[in-house]
Each structure stands twice: as C-alpha cells, then as structure tokens.
Design a protein around this motif. Structure first.
Motif, PDB file in Angstrom:
ATOM      1  N   ASN A  81     -10.236  -2.912   4.305  1.00 43.76           N
ATOM      2  CA  ASN A  81     -10.442  -2.870   2.853  1.00 43.76           C
ATOM      3  C   ASN A  81      -9.153  -2.396   2.150  1.00 43.76           C
ATOM      4  O   ASN A  81      -9.156  -1.467   1.355  1.00 43.76           O
ATOM      5  CB  ASN A  81     -11.634  -1.969   2.496  1.00 43.76           C
ATOM      6  CG  ASN A  81     -12.142  -2.260   1.106  1.00 43.76           C
ATOM      7  OD1 ASN A  81     -11.836  -3.321   0.544  1.00 43.76           O
ATOM      8  ND2 ASN A  81     -12.914  -1.334   0.551  1.00 43.76           N
ATOM      9  N   SER A  82      -8.043  -3.070   2.489  1.00 40.90           N
ATOM     10  CA  SER A  82      -6.737  -2.667   1.951  1.00 40.90           C
ATOM     11  C   SER A  82      -6.133  -3.743   1.053  1.00 40.90           C
ATOM     12  O   SER A  82      -4.915  -3.941   1.043  1.00 40.90           O
ATOM     13  CB  SER A  82      -5.791  -2.339   3.094  1.00 40.90           C
ATOM     14  OG  SER A  82      -5.634  -3.455   3.930  1.00 40.90           O
ATOM     15  N   ALA A  83      -6.970  -4.445   0.331  1.00 42.37           N
ATOM     16  CA  ALA A  83      -6.609  -5.462  -0.675  1.00 42.37           C
ATOM     17  C   ALA A  83      -5.408  -6.330  -0.287  1.00 42.37           C
ATOM     18  O   ALA A  83      -5.446  -6.961   0.749  1.00 42.37           O
ATOM     19  CB  ALA A  83      -6.464  -4.827  -2.019  1.00 42.37           C
ATOM     20  N   PRO A  84      -4.330  -6.339  -1.033  1.00 40.61           N
ATOM     21  CA  PRO A  84      -3.308  -7.361  -0.755  1.00 40.61           C
ATOM     22  C   PRO A  84      -2.273  -6.952   0.289  1.00 40.61           C
ATOM     23  O   PRO A  84      -1.437  -7.765   0.670  1.00 40.61           O
ATOM     24  CB  PRO A  84      -2.631  -7.545  -2.106  1.00 40.61           C
ATOM     25  CG  PRO A  84      -2.676  -6.204  -2.733  1.00 40.61           C
ATOM     26  CD  PRO A  84      -4.002  -5.631  -2.275  1.00 40.61           C
ATOM     27  N   PHE A  85      -2.311  -5.723   0.772  1.00 46.37           N
ATOM     28  CA  PHE A  85      -1.239  -5.242   1.642  1.00 46.37           C
ATOM     29  C   PHE A  85      -1.196  -5.957   2.993  1.00 46.37           C
ATOM     30  O   PHE A  85      -0.121  -6.237   3.522  1.00 46.37           O
ATOM     31  CB  PHE A  85      -1.339  -3.725   1.837  1.00 46.37           C
ATOM     32  CG  PHE A  85      -1.174  -2.966   0.551  1.00 46.37           C
ATOM     33  CD1 PHE A  85       0.035  -2.963  -0.101  1.00 46.37           C
ATOM     34  CD2 PHE A  85      -2.241  -2.276   0.008  1.00 46.37           C
ATOM     35  CE1 PHE A  85       0.191  -2.275  -1.292  1.00 46.37           C
ATOM     36  CE2 PHE A  85      -2.099  -1.585  -1.169  1.00 46.37           C
ATOM     37  CZ  PHE A  85      -0.885  -1.588  -1.836  1.00 46.37           C
ATOM     38  N   GLY A  86      -2.330  -6.250   3.540  1.00 51.10           N
ATOM     39  CA  GLY A  86      -2.368  -6.951   4.827  1.00 51.10           C
ATOM     40  C   GLY A  86      -1.832  -8.369   4.707  1.00 51.10           C
ATOM     41  O   GLY A  86      -1.013  -8.813   5.517  1.00 51.10           O
ATOM     42  N   ILE A  87      -2.286  -9.069   3.686  1.00 52.32           N
ATOM     43  CA  ILE A  87      -1.824 -10.457   3.508  1.00 52.32           C
ATOM     44  C   ILE A  87      -0.325 -10.489   3.237  1.00 52.32           C
ATOM     45  O   ILE A  87       0.404 -11.290   3.833  1.00 52.32           O
ATOM     46  CB  ILE A  87      -2.604 -11.155   2.371  1.00 52.32           C
ATOM     47  CG1 ILE A  87      -4.035 -11.425   2.812  1.00 52.32           C
ATOM     48  CG2 ILE A  87      -1.934 -12.450   1.968  1.00 52.32           C
ATOM     49  CD1 ILE A  87      -4.897 -12.083   1.758  1.00 52.32           C
ATOM     50  N   VAL A  88       0.149  -9.627   2.345  1.00 50.74           N
ATOM     51  CA  VAL A  88       1.581  -9.627   2.007  1.00 50.74           C
ATOM     52  C   VAL A  88       2.423  -9.240   3.222  1.00 50.74           C
ATOM     53  O   VAL A  88       3.426  -9.893   3.537  1.00 50.74           O
ATOM     54  CB  VAL A  88       1.850  -8.669   0.817  1.00 50.74           C
ATOM     55  CG1 VAL A  88       3.341  -8.474   0.597  1.00 50.74           C
ATOM     56  CG2 VAL A  88       1.184  -9.191  -0.440  1.00 50.74           C
ATOM     57  N   GLY A  89       2.012  -8.193   3.910  1.00 48.96           N
ATOM     58  CA  GLY A  89       2.778  -7.744   5.080  1.00 48.96           C
ATOM     59  C   GLY A  89       2.833  -8.783   6.183  1.00 48.96           C
ATOM     60  O   GLY A  89       3.903  -9.092   6.721  1.00 48.96           O
ATOM     61  N   PHE A  90       1.675  -9.344   6.519  1.00 44.84           N
ATOM     62  CA  PHE A  90       1.659 -10.346   7.585  1.00 44.84           C
ATOM     63  C   PHE A  90       2.303 -11.662   7.145  1.00 44.84           C
ATOM     64  O   PHE A  90       2.884 -12.373   7.973  1.00 44.84           O
ATOM     65  CB  PHE A  90       0.236 -10.563   8.095  1.00 44.84           C
ATOM     66  CG  PHE A  90      -0.182  -9.536   9.098  1.00 44.84           C
ATOM     67  CD1 PHE A  90       0.133  -9.689  10.427  1.00 44.84           C
ATOM     68  CD2 PHE A  90      -0.879  -8.405   8.710  1.00 44.84           C
ATOM     69  CE1 PHE A  90      -0.237  -8.747  11.356  1.00 44.84           C
ATOM     70  CE2 PHE A  90      -1.260  -7.451   9.628  1.00 44.84           C
ATOM     71  CZ  PHE A  90      -0.928  -7.617  10.967  1.00 44.84           C
ATOM     72  N   ALA A  91       2.225 -12.003   5.850  1.00 46.94           N
ATOM     73  CA  ALA A  91       2.915 -13.201   5.364  1.00 46.94           C
ATOM     74  C   ALA A  91       4.421 -13.047   5.528  1.00 46.94           C
ATOM     75  O   ALA A  91       5.121 -13.983   5.950  1.00 46.94           O
ATOM     76  CB  ALA A  91       2.556 -13.474   3.911  1.00 46.94           C
ATOM     77  N   LEU A  92       4.935 -11.851   5.228  1.00 51.46           N
ATOM     78  CA  LEU A  92       6.367 -11.599   5.416  1.00 51.46           C
ATOM     79  C   LEU A  92       6.743 -11.680   6.900  1.00 51.46           C
ATOM     80  O   LEU A  92       7.802 -12.211   7.249  1.00 51.46           O
ATOM     81  CB  LEU A  92       6.749 -10.249   4.830  1.00 51.46           C
ATOM     82  CG  LEU A  92       6.718 -10.163   3.298  1.00 51.46           C
ATOM     83  CD1 LEU A  92       6.999  -8.740   2.844  1.00 51.46           C
ATOM     84  CD2 LEU A  92       7.703 -11.131   2.694  1.00 51.46           C
TER      85      LEU A  92
END
Length: 124
Positions: A81-92
């Motif tokens: 439940n960590s909103a956009p941080f997972g997507i942004v981090g893994f996208a990078l």
C-alpha cells in the motif's frame, strides 16, 4: 599444281580451335564473376537479416524488461500500500536494465564487426 593452290585445312582448324578456346575461357570468367557477385550479395542479405533479427530481439527485450518491472512495482504497491513508489522505482530499474542490455548488445556487435574486418584485438 592444283594441290598447291588448296589451303592447309589443319591451319584453319587450329585457328578456329584457338578462337573457340578463347571464347570458352571468356565465358567461364564471366560466369565465375557472376557467381562470385551472387554469393557476395547472398552473404550481405543474410547479414542484414541477422542484424534485423537482433534489432527486433533487442526491442522486445527492452519493452519486456520495462513491462515486467512496472508489473512488479504495481504488485509491490498493492501489497505494501505504497501508492506510486513501487511503480516508479521498479520502472526506473526496468529502464536501467533495458539500457544495460542495449549497451551490452551494441558492444558485442561492435566486437563481431571488428573481428569480421580482419582486425585482431586479442591484446585488449
């Protein structure tokens, strides 16, 4: 006296055979040159197909690495439940992995091209 007026048939036959032999030699040279050019064209076509295949493979790998990384980031966001941080981090991370793959493939292709040109870089 009539026999001395006749031309020597052996002389004409030798000249005709020499001309025929020369014509055959020229035809074989043209055929050999044509076959050599055709073989060079086929080799170039195979090389371009191989390069095109590598380019498509690299493009698919890049898209897949970013896509899988974004999916993992989305899953981590849902789990923690960590909103956009997972997507942004893994996208990078996915973009970095894709760039590393592209650089590594490019360097390998340069090494192969240098090896085909006859230059030997064993000392490097």
């Amino acid at each position: 006296m009539a026999e001395t007026d006749r031309p020597d048939p052996g002389k004409d036959e030798h000249a005709a055979l020499a001309r025929l032999d020369q014509a055959i030699s020229q035809a074989e040279e043209r055929k050999g040159g044509k076959a050599r050019r055709q073989a060079e064209q086929e080799a170039a076509a195979i090389g371009s197909r191989r390069s095109l295949g590598r380019a498509w493979s690299l493009a698919i790998e890049m898209v897949a690495s970013v896509g899988v990384s974004v999916f993992i980031g989305w899953w981590v966001d849902r789990w923690l439940n960590s909103a956009p941080f997972g997507i942004v981090g893994f996208a990078l991370l996915g973009v970095a992995a894709a760039m590393w793959t592209a650089i590594r493939t490019g360097m390998a292709m340069n090494r192969e091209a240098a090896g085909q040109d006859g230059s030997n870089e064993k000392g490097k």
